[in-house]
Design a protein around this motif. Structure first.
Motif, PDB file in Angstrom:
ATOM      1  N   ALA A 197       0.834  -1.205   0.000  1.00  0.00           N
ATOM      2  CA  ALA A 197       0.000   0.000   0.000  1.00  0.00           C
ATOM      3  C   ALA A 197       0.868   1.255   0.000  1.00  0.00           C
ATOM      4  O   ALA A 197       0.559   2.243  -0.679  1.00  0.00           O
ATOM      5  CB  ALA A 197      -0.928  -0.009   1.211  1.00  0.00           C
ATOM      6  N   VAL A 198       1.963   1.223   0.763  1.00  0.00           N
ATOM      7  CA  VAL A 198       2.886   2.360   0.775  1.00  0.00           C
ATOM      8  C   VAL A 198       3.522   2.537  -0.598  1.00  0.00           C
ATOM      9  O   VAL A 198       3.627   3.655  -1.120  1.00  0.00           O
ATOM     10  CB  VAL A 198       3.972   2.150   1.851  1.00  0.00           C
ATOM     11  CG1 VAL A 198       5.073   3.199   1.715  1.00  0.00           C
ATOM     12  CG2 VAL A 198       3.363   2.203   3.245  1.00  0.00           C
ATOM     13  N   LYS A 199       3.935   1.444  -1.190  1.00  0.00           N
ATOM     14  CA  LYS A 199       4.608   1.502  -2.488  1.00  0.00           C
ATOM     15  C   LYS A 199       3.690   2.047  -3.582  1.00  0.00           C
ATOM     16  O   LYS A 199       4.102   2.888  -4.394  1.00  0.00           O
ATOM     17  CB  LYS A 199       5.099   0.105  -2.870  1.00  0.00           C
ATOM     18  CG  LYS A 199       5.713   0.011  -4.255  1.00  0.00           C
ATOM     19  CD  LYS A 199       6.074  -1.428  -4.579  1.00  0.00           C
ATOM     20  CE  LYS A 199       6.570  -1.557  -6.013  1.00  0.00           C
ATOM     21  NZ  LYS A 199       6.906  -2.965  -6.354  1.00  0.00           N
ATOM     22  N   THR A 200       2.460   1.570  -3.614  1.00  0.00           N
ATOM     23  CA  THR A 200       1.539   1.943  -4.690  1.00  0.00           C
ATOM     24  C   THR A 200       0.695   3.171  -4.370  1.00  0.00           C
ATOM     25  O   THR A 200       0.028   3.704  -5.260  1.00  0.00           O
ATOM     26  CB  THR A 200       0.592   0.774  -4.994  1.00  0.00           C
ATOM     27  OG1 THR A 200      -0.184   0.480  -3.820  1.00  0.00           O
ATOM     28  CG2 THR A 200       1.371  -0.466  -5.409  1.00  0.00           C
ATOM     29  N   ARG A 201       0.718   3.594  -3.087  1.00  0.00           N
ATOM     30  CA  ARG A 201      -0.146   4.697  -2.630  1.00  0.00           C
ATOM     31  C   ARG A 201      -1.620   4.364  -2.841  1.00  0.00           C
ATOM     32  O   ARG A 201      -2.447   5.239  -3.081  1.00  0.00           O
ATOM     33  CB  ARG A 201       0.153   5.997  -3.367  1.00  0.00           C
ATOM     34  CG  ARG A 201       1.367   6.772  -2.896  1.00  0.00           C
ATOM     35  CD  ARG A 201       2.665   6.119  -3.205  1.00  0.00           C
ATOM     36  NE  ARG A 201       3.762   7.093  -3.219  1.00  0.00           N
ATOM     37  CZ  ARG A 201       5.034   6.752  -3.294  1.00  0.00           C
ATOM     38  NH1 ARG A 201       5.382   5.467  -3.362  1.00  0.00           N
ATOM     39  NH2 ARG A 201       5.975   7.666  -3.307  1.00  0.00           N
ATOM     40  N   ARG A 202      -1.953   3.066  -2.725  1.00  0.00           N
ATOM     41  CA  ARG A 202      -3.341   2.636  -2.952  1.00  0.00           C
ATOM     42  C   ARG A 202      -3.781   1.758  -1.783  1.00  0.00           C
ATOM     43  O   ARG A 202      -3.830   0.539  -1.880  1.00  0.00           O
ATOM     44  CB  ARG A 202      -3.447   1.881  -4.276  1.00  0.00           C
ATOM     45  CG  ARG A 202      -3.101   2.740  -5.490  1.00  0.00           C
ATOM     46  CD  ARG A 202      -3.074   1.926  -6.767  1.00  0.00           C
ATOM     47  NE  ARG A 202      -4.390   1.417  -7.113  1.00  0.00           N
ATOM     48  CZ  ARG A 202      -4.630   0.643  -8.172  1.00  0.00           C
ATOM     49  NH1 ARG A 202      -3.634   0.301  -8.979  1.00  0.00           N
ATOM     50  NH2 ARG A 202      -5.850   0.213  -8.429  1.00  0.00           N
ATOM     51  N   LEU A 203      -4.100   2.402  -0.677  1.00  0.00           N
ATOM     52  CA  LEU A 203      -4.498   1.671   0.523  1.00  0.00           C
ATOM     53  C   LEU A 203      -5.755   0.847   0.293  1.00  0.00           C
ATOM     54  O   LEU A 203      -5.856  -0.293   0.763  1.00  0.00           O
ATOM     55  CB  LEU A 203      -4.719   2.649   1.675  1.00  0.00           C
ATOM     56  CG  LEU A 203      -5.233   2.040   2.987  1.00  0.00           C
ATOM     57  CD1 LEU A 203      -4.248   1.016   3.525  1.00  0.00           C
ATOM     58  CD2 LEU A 203      -5.487   3.145   4.013  1.00  0.00           C
ATOM     59  N   TRP A 206       8.398   3.265  -0.028  1.00  0.00           N
ATOM     60  CA  TRP A 206       7.933   4.575  -0.478  1.00  0.00           C
ATOM     61  C   TRP A 206       8.692   5.027  -1.724  1.00  0.00           C
ATOM     62  O   TRP A 206       8.121   5.638  -2.630  1.00  0.00           O
ATOM     63  CB  TRP A 206       8.097   5.595   0.642  1.00  0.00           C
ATOM     64  CG  TRP A 206       7.629   6.970   0.271  1.00  0.00           C
ATOM     65  CD1 TRP A 206       8.387   8.030  -0.120  1.00  0.00           C
ATOM     66  CD2 TRP A 206       6.269   7.425   0.242  1.00  0.00           C
ATOM     67  NE1 TRP A 206       7.601   9.125  -0.391  1.00  0.00           N
ATOM     68  CE2 TRP A 206       6.290   8.782  -0.177  1.00  0.00           C
ATOM     69  CE3 TRP A 206       5.048   6.819   0.529  1.00  0.00           C
ATOM     70  CZ2 TRP A 206       5.125   9.526  -0.312  1.00  0.00           C
ATOM     71  CZ3 TRP A 206       3.886   7.572   0.396  1.00  0.00           C
ATOM     72  CH2 TRP A 206       3.936   8.907  -0.023  1.00  0.00           C
ATOM     73  N   ARG A 234       9.948   2.982  -3.824  1.00  0.00           N
ATOM     74  CA  ARG A 234       9.798   1.882  -4.786  1.00  0.00           C
ATOM     75  C   ARG A 234      11.145   1.212  -5.080  1.00  0.00           C
ATOM     76  O   ARG A 234      11.450   0.854  -6.216  1.00  0.00           O
ATOM     77  CB  ARG A 234       9.159   2.383  -6.087  1.00  0.00           C
ATOM     78  CG  ARG A 234       7.729   2.878  -5.915  1.00  0.00           C
ATOM     79  CD  ARG A 234       7.112   3.231  -7.253  1.00  0.00           C
ATOM     80  NE  ARG A 234       5.699   3.534  -7.120  1.00  0.00           N
ATOM     81  CZ  ARG A 234       5.210   4.752  -6.921  1.00  0.00           C
ATOM     82  NH1 ARG A 234       6.048   5.783  -6.824  1.00  0.00           N
ATOM     83  NH2 ARG A 234       3.913   4.950  -6.823  1.00  0.00           N
TER      84      ARG A 234
END
Length: 252
Positions: free
Chosen positions: A70-76, A123, A125
């Motif tokens: 979720a942190v990597k993609t910014r898509r919680l 964060w 990536r």
């Protein structure tokens, strides 16, 4: 939709996607989770809190994996389902362990710091970075000490076991990179062989059985990168390596 269509099983690709929502495609992680826990339990002795500790450990890994995604993609929202499935389990089982053995809280700062490293790389990536992999190895190996604390034993009781597991997994990070992502890199291969040479010397100082096993691991780090092996074969060799290291620890 007809009854026949409704009863038709999903296509394999759909099933794989459904499984991946809750099971990370990181097969090597299971060895890094189970070997330290099992090593600590076998060396320090089993106590009943080791059972919820294992559950919290596995659920915590699963929750952290999807949290980092979720942190990597910014898509919680995309990872909300596995987070809601695993985080409460980890919290409840972890609370049981803490209630039974409050001393395990001494390891919380180290885990928090190492997890912060993982978050920082996620964060950016760059979760495949060597430093991030080594931070994950350190988290894994600390479980040997945690298991000893749960057993009511001082960390020195598992000192040899902790060192051996740490030496093994740190070397595996380098070796696997030479086999897959950094295949063909002379620099990585030299670093891997040099590391395994030092690790073999340290292992031989710890005990004869460990010295023998790490000599074999040195040979595999030297010889196998010259061959093209499928990832599944690389993984099977590492399973054998895990078992060999565990056996050598128990004989030490």
């Amino acid at each position: 939709m007809t009854a026949t269509a409704a009863a038709r099983p999903p296509r394999p690709s759909a099933r794989r996607r459904a499984v991946r929502r809750f099971v990370p495609p990181q097969h090597g992680a299971w060895a890094m989770l189970l070997l330290p826990w099992l090593t600590g339990v076998l060396v320090a002795g089993f106590r009943w809190p080791h059972a919820p500790l294992l559950g919290a450990w596995l659920a915590g890994y699963l929750a952290s994996y999807y949290a980092l995604q979720a942190v990597k993609t910014r898509r919680l929202r995309r990872f909300r389902a596995p987070l809601l499935a695993y985080a409460p389990v980890a919290a409840v089982l972890g609370a049981v362990v803490v209630a039974a053995r409050p001393g395990v809280l001494a390891y919380a700062p180290a885990y928090a710091l190492l997890l912060a490293v993982n978050v920082a790389y996620a964060w950016r990536r760059r979760e495949r970075a060597l430093a991030n992999d080594l931070a994950s190895v350190a988290q894994s190996c600390l479980m040997v000490l945690v298991a000893a604390t749960v057993a009511g034993e001082p960390p020195a009781t598992v000192g040899v076991a902790f060192t051996a597991v740490l030496l093994y997994f740190a070397g595996t990070v380098l070796y696997v990179k030479t086999m897959i992502r950094e295949r063909g890199s002379a620099a990585y291969r030299r670093a891997s062989v040099a590391y395994h040479l030092v690790a073999a010397a340290v292992a031989a100082w710890l005990s004869v059985p460990l010295g023998v096993v790490f000599a074999l691991l040195l040979a595999r780090a030297w010889l196998l990168p010259r061959r093209r092996l499928a990832p599944v074969r690389v993984g099977l060799i590492e399973i054998a390596g895990c078992l060999a290291v565990l056996g050598a620890i128990l004989l030490s």
